[in-house]
Design a protein around this motif. Structure first.
Motif, PDB file in Angstrom:
ATOM      1  N   SER A 297      24.079  70.025  11.258  1.00  0.00           N
ATOM      2  CA  SER A 297      25.322  69.765  10.442  1.00  0.00           C
ATOM      3  C   SER A 297      25.487  70.747   9.381  1.00  0.00           C
ATOM      4  CB  SER A 297      25.221  68.388   9.575  1.00  0.00           C
ATOM      5  OG  SER A 297      26.157  68.086   8.607  1.00  0.00           O
ATOM      6  N   GLY A 298      26.797  71.474   9.380  1.00  0.00           N
ATOM      7  CA  GLY A 298      26.897  72.485   8.581  1.00  0.00           C
ATOM      8  C   GLY A 298      26.160  73.810   9.115  1.00  0.00           C
ATOM      9  N   CYS A 299      25.731  73.659  10.104  1.00  0.00           N
ATOM     10  CA  CYS A 299      24.660  74.975  10.525  1.00  0.00           C
ATOM     11  C   CYS A 299      25.623  76.195  11.529  1.00  0.00           C
ATOM     12  CB  CYS A 299      23.739  74.512  11.630  1.00  0.00           C
ATOM     13  SG  CYS A 299      22.620  73.324  10.831  1.00  0.00           S
ATOM     14  N   GLU A 300      25.138  77.236  11.395  1.00  0.00           N
ATOM     15  CA  GLU A 300      25.644  78.278  11.797  1.00  0.00           C
ATOM     16  C   GLU A 300      24.971  78.628  13.008  1.00  0.00           C
ATOM     17  OE1 GLU A 300      25.937  81.637   9.054  1.00  0.00           O
ATOM     18  OE2 GLU A 300      27.462  80.614   7.650  1.00  0.00           O
ATOM     19  N   GLY A 301      25.267  79.598  13.837  1.00  0.00           N
ATOM     20  CA  GLY A 301      24.574  79.961  15.253  1.00  0.00           C
ATOM     21  C   GLY A 301      25.575  80.342  16.115  1.00  0.00           C
ATOM     22  N   SER A 302      24.974  80.764  17.310  1.00  0.00           N
ATOM     23  CA  SER A 302      25.673  81.380  18.302  1.00  0.00           C
ATOM     24  C   SER A 302      24.878  80.879  19.917  1.00  0.00           C
ATOM     25  CB  SER A 302      25.759  82.731  18.330  1.00  0.00           C
ATOM     26  OG  SER A 302      24.248  83.335  18.309  1.00  0.00           O
ATOM     27  N   PHE A 303      25.430  81.436  20.664  1.00  0.00           N
ATOM     28  CA  PHE A 303      24.740  81.373  22.122  1.00  0.00           C
ATOM     29  C   PHE A 303      23.272  81.347  22.093  1.00  0.00           C
ATOM     30  CE2 PHE A 303      23.738  82.825  26.307  1.00  0.00           C
ATOM     31  CZ  PHE A 303      24.162  82.019  27.131  1.00  0.00           C
ATOM     32  N   ASP A 304      22.723  82.522  21.582  1.00  0.00           N
ATOM     33  CA  ASP A 304      21.342  82.524  21.411  1.00  0.00           C
ATOM     34  C   ASP A 304      20.543  81.617  20.672  1.00  0.00           C
ATOM     35  OD1 ASP A 304      21.876  85.248  22.845  1.00  0.00           O
ATOM     36  OD2 ASP A 304      21.709  86.105  20.854  1.00  0.00           O
ATOM     37  N   GLY A 329      31.830  81.326  21.937  1.00  0.00           N
ATOM     38  CA  GLY A 329      30.929  81.336  22.999  1.00  0.00           C
ATOM     39  C   GLY A 329      29.783  80.551  23.097  1.00  0.00           C
ATOM     40  N   TRP A 330      29.368  79.703  21.917  1.00  0.00           N
ATOM     41  CA  TRP A 330      28.347  79.121  21.793  1.00  0.00           C
ATOM     42  C   TRP A 330      28.301  78.031  23.109  1.00  0.00           C
ATOM     43  CZ3 TRP A 330      27.529  73.951  21.081  1.00  0.00           C
ATOM     44  CH2 TRP A 330      28.764  73.311  20.571  1.00  0.00           C
ATOM     45  N   LEU A 331      29.170  77.412  23.374  1.00  0.00           N
ATOM     46  CA  LEU A 331      29.616  76.362  24.228  1.00  0.00           C
ATOM     47  C   LEU A 331      28.803  76.509  25.691  1.00  0.00           C
ATOM     48  CD1 LEU A 331      30.548  73.460  24.013  1.00  0.00           C
ATOM     49  CD2 LEU A 331      32.781  74.300  24.937  1.00  0.00           C
ATOM     50  N   ALA A 332      29.018  77.621  26.156  1.00  0.00           N
ATOM     51  CA  ALA A 332      28.198  77.779  27.369  1.00  0.00           C
ATOM     52  C   ALA A 332      26.714  77.504  27.478  1.00  0.00           C
ATOM     53  CB  ALA A 332      28.603  79.310  27.784  1.00  0.00           C
ATOM     54  N   ALA A 333      25.834  77.472  26.175  1.00  0.00           N
ATOM     55  CA  ALA A 333      24.646  77.424  26.060  1.00  0.00           C
ATOM     56  C   ALA A 333      24.009  76.127  26.285  1.00  0.00           C
ATOM     57  CB  ALA A 333      24.145  78.103  24.789  1.00  0.00           C
ATOM     58  N   LEU A 334      24.931  75.080  26.285  1.00  0.00           N
ATOM     59  CA  LEU A 334      24.623  73.776  26.412  1.00  0.00           C
ATOM     60  C   LEU A 334      24.161  73.326  27.731  1.00  0.00           C
ATOM     61  CD1 LEU A 334      27.635  71.906  24.901  1.00  0.00           C
ATOM     62  CD2 LEU A 334      25.187  72.222  23.882  1.00  0.00           C
ATOM     63  N   SER A 335      24.493  74.360  28.721  1.00  0.00           N
ATOM     64  CA  SER A 335      23.970  74.029  30.216  1.00  0.00           C
ATOM     65  C   SER A 335      22.476  74.338  30.159  1.00  0.00           C
ATOM     66  CB  SER A 335      24.613  75.227  30.990  1.00  0.00           C
ATOM     67  OG  SER A 335      24.492  76.257  30.872  1.00  0.00           O
ATOM     68  N   PHE A 336      22.062  75.000  29.449  1.00  0.00           N
ATOM     69  CA  PHE A 336      20.577  75.184  29.221  1.00  0.00           C
ATOM     70  C   PHE A 336      19.644  73.973  28.859  1.00  0.00           C
ATOM     71  CE2 PHE A 336      22.149  79.532  28.998  1.00  0.00           C
ATOM     72  CZ  PHE A 336      21.224  80.324  29.964  1.00  0.00           C
ATOM     73  N   CYS A 337      20.411  72.978  28.313  1.00  0.00           N
ATOM     74  CA  CYS A 337      19.686  71.759  27.841  1.00  0.00           C
ATOM     75  C   CYS A 337      19.847  70.752  29.237  1.00  0.00           C
ATOM     76  CB  CYS A 337      20.490  70.947  26.706  1.00  0.00           C
ATOM     77  SG  CYS A 337      20.799  71.803  25.360  1.00  0.00           S
ATOM     78  N   GLU A 338      18.707  70.869  29.954  1.00  0.00           N
ATOM     79  CA  GLU A 338      18.633  70.338  31.219  1.00  0.00           C
ATOM     80  C   GLU A 338      18.757  68.778  31.383  1.00  0.00           C
ATOM     81  OE1 GLU A 338      15.653  72.192  33.491  1.00  0.00           O
ATOM     82  OE2 GLU A 338      16.694  74.118  33.364  1.00  0.00           O
TER      83      GLU A 338
END
Length: 504
Positions: A297-304, A329-338
């Motif tokens: 909540s209210g967190c920053e971040g990115s793809f990495d 571009g962070w949305l593409a990282a959700l695919s790593f949550c198998e």
């Protein structure tokens, strides 16, 4: 009357004969023989001494003591136990009484603790969850002494400095506090009303030392050292909520391998400001590898940062983003949550402005639920990319989201496995947009439409009506106004005042 000198036995015998010859020398009235006076202890003693052949000093002393104890009137009457007013729970052990008190409903907890001090202490041992409002109650050790078996403690309210006598209450979904009418115009109450970090850390150290079986903890404004003490002492800690969290604070829980549920609150508009970036997310991913539920909540971040969580936290099943500040571009990282099964977006002003090409997005193949609540769904690229990543979802829940019109909802056509659709407060969606999507969902079993004012009963097509007959669960209340007359039937209301304002 004089007697010749003789031994003691002769003198006693002569006195006894004289008494027998003259039983009433003073001519006192003799009572009737029918009324016999009860023998006194003095008479028995006299008779005993008279008949004794040997004058034993020990026997005389024992008889004299008995006579004195019986003839003297006691100052206080002997207390006889009254079993009707005696506390029979004193016969029960603490363990047995604890089992009895545990069977009583929670509504009687406060009244039970007022019976006696023993019940007060025993009732405190039954308390498992507590919300601390006074920080001194924790620092003084009274909390640990009063409630030694706590496993869930909420320290957020106790960490705030607020006037208790103020009638103004500031409520947020994360905290509630009283504020002064003379507060600053910026309305940033959290920064200036938080306890010092050293005080909060001392409270965490005291709590960790007294509650080693702690399983759930909520705290705000703690530092790395305070959380380290909790991580070292409370080996059973499984759920943690950190408000005003930062990257450095996350170092304190990096070694907490048994943590399963974590909620991180970084920045809250108008209350406090803190930064959780890819650095903190990477530290978290490498330390807490058994996470099952994570809320950012209210967190920053990115793809990495999201990729690191997906790679390291293989057991992650539920991920929630609330008012996030993620980079494009962070949305593409959700695919790593198998193994991700539930994905939630709450109060998000945006999803991902620049998600990238669709072929690089990937998807969450194990996803079962997609939940959108009070989100801005106005960007076509963002909404299309979100549904593409969640194409394997079996349940889609959309509540009070702005911008969801027929065009935005049409991107959900890629979700071919949907079995449940719940729409609430989607005022821009019409019958045409709804039908164009749900007709392509061949596995749809449950449909719930509530408070969607542009979806009309009069515009239901024959195809949609036929679809309704095949559903297992149907809840159709798009217009709440149409339900008002039926809900008020029989109670005398809703008749234009005919009952109270009838014309004469």
């Amino acid at each position: 009357m004089s007697f010749p000198p003789s031994n003691n036995n002769t003198q006693n015998q002569n006195q006894h004969n004289a008494i027998i010859k003259n039983p009433n020398p003073n001519n006192f009235p003799i009572s009737s023989p029918t009324k016999k006076r009860a023998s006194r202890w003095s008479d028995i003693w006299l008779k005993t001494n008279t008949n004794a052949k040997n004058n034993n000093p020990l026997n005389s002393m024992v008889v004299a003591m008995q006579l004195h104890s019986l003839s003297s009137s006691p100052k206080h009457p002997k207390s006889i136990p009254n079993f009707s007013i005696m506390d029979r729970t004193l016969l029960l052990s603490d363990e047995l009484l604890l089992k009895i008190l545990a069977k009583l409903p929670d509504s009687q907890r406060n009244s039970n603790s007022l019976v006696c001090k023993r019940w007060l202490n025993l009732q405190g041992r039954l308390v498992r969850s507590l919300k601390v409002l006074d920080w001194n109650f924790l620092l003084s050790g009274r909390l640990i002494h009063r409630f030694p078996n706590l496993n869930h403690v909420d320290l957020v309210s106790g960490s705030l400095i607020s006037p208790r006598n103020s009638g103004i209450c500031l409520s947020h979904r994360y905290l509630s506090m009283h504020v002064d009418s003379a507060s600053s115009p910026s309305w940033c109450f959290g920064e200036e009303n938080l306890l010092p970090v050293e005080v909060i850390d001392n409270g965490l150290i005291a709590l960790a030392g007294g509650c080693p079986n702690l399983r759930r903890l909520s705290v705000i404004g703690a530092s790395e050292m305070g959380l380290l003490s909790v991580a070292e002492e409370c080996s059973t800690l499984q759920e943690l909520e950190l408000q005003r969290c930062s990257d450095n604070v996350l170092r304190g829980i990096a070694a907490r391998a048994n943590l399963q549920i974590l909620k991180l609150v970084g920045n809250v508009d108008g209350l406090y400001t803190s930064v959780v970036s890819d650095i903190g997310l990477t530290i978290l991913a490498q330390g807490c590898k058994r996470l099952v539920k994570l809320e950012l909540s209210g967190c920053e971040g990115s793809f990495d940062g999201i990729k690191a969580i997906g790679k390291c936290c293989q057991m992650l099943e539920e991920l929630t983003f609330c008012d996030h500040r993620m980079d494009d571009g962070w949305l593409a990282a959700l695919s790593f949550c198998e193994n991700l099964k539930t994905l939630r977006f709450q109060s998000c002003k945006r999803i991902d402005h620049n998600p990238g090409l669709e072929e690089y997005l990937g998807s969450c193949e194990a996803l079962e639920r997609l939940h959108l609540h009070k989100c801005q769904l106005r960007d076509k690229k963002s909404v299309a990319a979100m549904f593409s990543v969640c194409r394997a979802a079996k349940e889609i829940i959309i509540q009070d989201c702005w911008g969801l019109d027929n065009t935005m909802f049409s991107f959900a056509n890629v979700c071919r496995r949907v079995k449940l659709l719940y729409l609430e407060g989607c005022s821009m969606l019409t019958n045409e947009g709804l039908e164009s999507v749900i007709h392509s969902w061949k596995e749809l079993q449950s449909l719930k439409v509530v408070s969607c004012k542009n979806i009309k009963d009069s515009e239901i097509s024959p195809e949609l009506a036929t679809l309704f007959t095949t559903l297992i669960d149907l809840k159709w209340r798009p217009d709440t106004k149409s339900l008002l007359p039926s809900s008020l039937a029989g109670i005398g209301m809703g008749k234009k005042g005919g009952k109270f304002f009838r014309r004469v």
